[in-house]
Design an enzyme around this catalytic site. Structure first.
Site, mmCIF file in Angstrom:
data_model
loop_
_atom_site.group_PDB
_atom_site.id
_atom_site.type_symbol
_atom_site.label_atom_id
_atom_site.label_comp_id
_atom_site.label_asym_id
_atom_site.label_seq_id
_atom_site.Cartn_x
_atom_site.Cartn_y
_atom_site.Cartn_z
ATOM 1 C CB SER A 136 -0.891 -0.022 1.249
ATOM 2 O OG SER A 136 -1.605 1.185 1.344
ATOM 3 C CE LYS A 162 -4.675 0.112 0.390
ATOM 4 N NZ LYS A 162 -5.292 -0.695 1.464
ATOM 5 C CE LYS A 164 -3.839 4.011 2.041
ATOM 6 N NZ LYS A 164 -5.034 3.486 2.713
ATOM 7 C CG ASP A 189 -7.650 2.496 0.507
ATOM 8 O OD1 ASP A 189 -8.796 2.955 0.595
ATOM 9 O OD2 ASP A 189 -7.034 1.985 1.470
ATOM 10 C CD GLU A 214 -8.771 -0.757 0.816
ATOM 11 O OE1 GLU A 214 -7.794 -0.965 0.059
ATOM 12 O OE2 GLU A 214 -8.690 -0.814 2.046
ATOM 13 C CG ASP A 239 -10.522 -0.507 5.001
ATOM 14 O OD1 ASP A 239 -10.842 -0.903 6.126
ATOM 15 O OD2 ASP A 239 -9.410 0.038 4.776
ATOM 16 C CE LYS A 263 -7.378 -1.925 6.881
ATOM 17 N NZ LYS A 263 -7.478 -0.449 6.817
ATOM 18 N N GLY A 291 -4.141 -3.917 6.173
ATOM 19 C CA GLY A 291 -3.078 -3.636 7.129
ATOM 20 C C GLY A 291 -3.337 -2.318 7.843
HETATM 21 O O1 OSB Z 1 -7.073 2.065 4.412
HETATM 22 O O2 OSB Z 1 -6.038 0.237 4.311
HETATM 23 C C1 OSB Z 1 -6.131 1.385 4.741
HETATM 24 C C2 OSB Z 1 -2.960 2.389 6.631
HETATM 25 C C3 OSB Z 1 -3.515 3.068 7.686
HETATM 26 C C4 OSB Z 1 -4.879 3.190 7.762
HETATM 27 C C5 OSB Z 1 -5.700 2.665 6.785
HETATM 28 C C6 OSB Z 1 -5.147 1.968 5.720
HETATM 29 C C7 OSB Z 1 -3.756 1.864 5.631
HETATM 30 C C8 OSB Z 1 -3.067 1.219 4.523
HETATM 31 C C9 OSB Z 1 -1.681 0.688 4.776
HETATM 32 O O3 OSB Z 1 -3.509 1.153 3.411
HETATM 33 C C10 OSB Z 1 -1.689 -0.762 5.090
HETATM 34 C C11 OSB Z 1 -0.352 -1.240 5.604
HETATM 35 O O4 OSB Z 1 0.635 -1.123 4.876
HETATM 36 O O5 OSB Z 1 -0.300 -1.741 6.745
HETATM 37 MG MG MG Z 2 -8.285 0.959 3.131
#
Ligand code: OSB
Ligand code: MG
Length: 368
Positions: A136, A162, A164, A189, A214, A239, A263, A291
């Site tokens: 991510s 992924k 953001k 995401d 996402e 999510d 999660k 994550g």
């Molecule tokens: O939306 O999945 C998410 C990190 C912090 C809060 C929300 C998210 C995320 C990530 C990173 O996308 C996931 C990771 O690398 O642990």
């Molecule tokens: Mg997410």
């Protein structure tokens, strides 16, 4: 099992890089670590994935401490527990606060698996020996930087990228990424950064052949997501909106998504994660494990859960070295060719490094 003693720690670890999402940036990761000991001195570990601030959901490290200290821990201490599934029922009188509950539940699962002498993955019913992982990538200053980061992780073998996104960092960015990496498994995401009014923008993402988008809409929504899913080709993955089996059932019924990110903390633990997994499997909804920038303890729980058979898409649990100079477990989580080998030792399968845990501990307290 009877949990005789619990130690709660507040840790602070510096991440190697700042992580930016549609709601903000942070680099210092503060979180809670819970160690529970049974009547024979076997230790089980749990990590709270609540952040310092309530931007992902309403829970924070302080609300988790309060919930754990005043409600969760007293409810579990000195109670005969035959199976970790019972923890959900014991804690069901507490509304929400899923991340706090999950912290305790994860430790009970770890003890349970250690008592049986089996890996946590096996105790959960998982069969995979290796799991596939993606990465991510937070919002960057420039598209050039993003492309360089993707290039690096593609070369390291991560199974999907992924990215953001947020309004203003979306269609043009994804176009560039696709142009440079025509064949890479790619997804976006949004962490709830859009509203239904933005539908044209979200439709424009259809041309990039994304595996999924996402959580594009509000963090508590499943109704508008159903409307959106009918209008766009890209599969919607939820999510933030999924907190329970019931949420998942309703989202599937409404057609709010085609994929679910599970999660453990967000849904209140491993037992609920497993129930959601089984429900999705029955409905042909693929799942993957999200994550929360976890330390090694949370990472170990994610790995164990991902061994269940309907985790058919790469998760976000990357190797320890992506986030930390030094993780708090031995050995660290290692990713090779985009795969993590599931540990075969009892419980979470990684040894907590007491020295490092102490080094990163800001405050601790024990309960018995
Ligand atoms: O939306 O999945 C998410 C990190 C912090 C809060 C929300 C998210 C995320 C990530 C990173 O996308 C996931 C990771 O690398 O642990
Ligand atoms: Mg997410």
């Amino acid at each position: 099992m009877i949990v005789k003693e619990v130690t709660l720690r507040h840790l602070k670890m510096k991440m190697k890089f700042p992580f930016t999402t549609s709601f903000g940036t942070f680099q210092d990761k503060e979180f809670l670590l819970l160690e529970a000991k049974d009547e024979n001195g076997i230790s089980g570990w749990g990590e709270s994935v609540a952040f310092h601030s309530p931007w992902y959901n309403e829970e924070t490290l302080k609300t988790n401490w309060h919930m754990l200290e005043d409600f969760v821990i007293p409810s579990i201490l000195n109670k005969e527990i035959h199976h970790p599934d019972e923890v959900v029922d014991i804690l069901s009188y507490i509304r929400k606060n899923n991340m706090a509950k999950s912290t305790m539940e994860g430790a009970v699962w770890d003890i349970f698996a250690k008592q049986q002498g089996i890996p946590l993955a096996y105790a959960l019913g998982g069969e995979k020996k290796q799991i596939e992982v993606g990465i991510s990538i937070g919002i960057q200053e420039t598209v050039q930087e993003l492309l360089q980061i993707i290039d690096r992780y593609v070369n390291e073998g991560y199974k999907r990228m992924k990215v953001k996104i947020k309004p203003g960092w979306d269609v043009e960015v994804m176009r560039e990424v696709r142009r440079h990496f025509p064949n890479v498994p790619l997804m976006a995401d949004a962490n709830s950064a859009y509203r239904l009014n933005d539908i044209e923008r979200l439709k424009a993402l259809d041309e990039f052949d994304l595996m999924m988008i996402e959580q594009p809409l509000a963090s508590d929504d499943i109704v508008d997501h159903a409307t959106l899913q009918k209008e766009i080709l890209t599969p919607v993955c939820l999510d933030e909106s999924i907190h329970s089996y019931e949420d998942a059932r309703k989202a599937i019924e409404l057609g709010s998504c085609k994929i679910i990110n599970i999660k453990i903390g967000r849904v209140g633990g491993l037992t609920e994660s497993k129930r959601i997994h089984d429900l999705c499997q029955k409905h042909d909804i693929p799942v993957w494990c999200g994550g929360m920038l976890e330390s090694g303890i949370g990472r170990a729980h994610n790995i164990a859960l991902t061994t269940l058979s309907n985790f058919v898409m790469p998760g976000d649990t990357a190797g320890s070295s992506r986030y930390w100079d030094q993780d708090i477990i031995e050995p660290e989580v290692v990713v090779e060719d985009g795969l993590i080998t599931v540990p075969d030792k009892p419980g979470i399968g990684f040894e907590p490094n007491q020295e490092r845990i102490q080094q990163f501990t800001v405050y601790k307290k024990s309960y018995s």
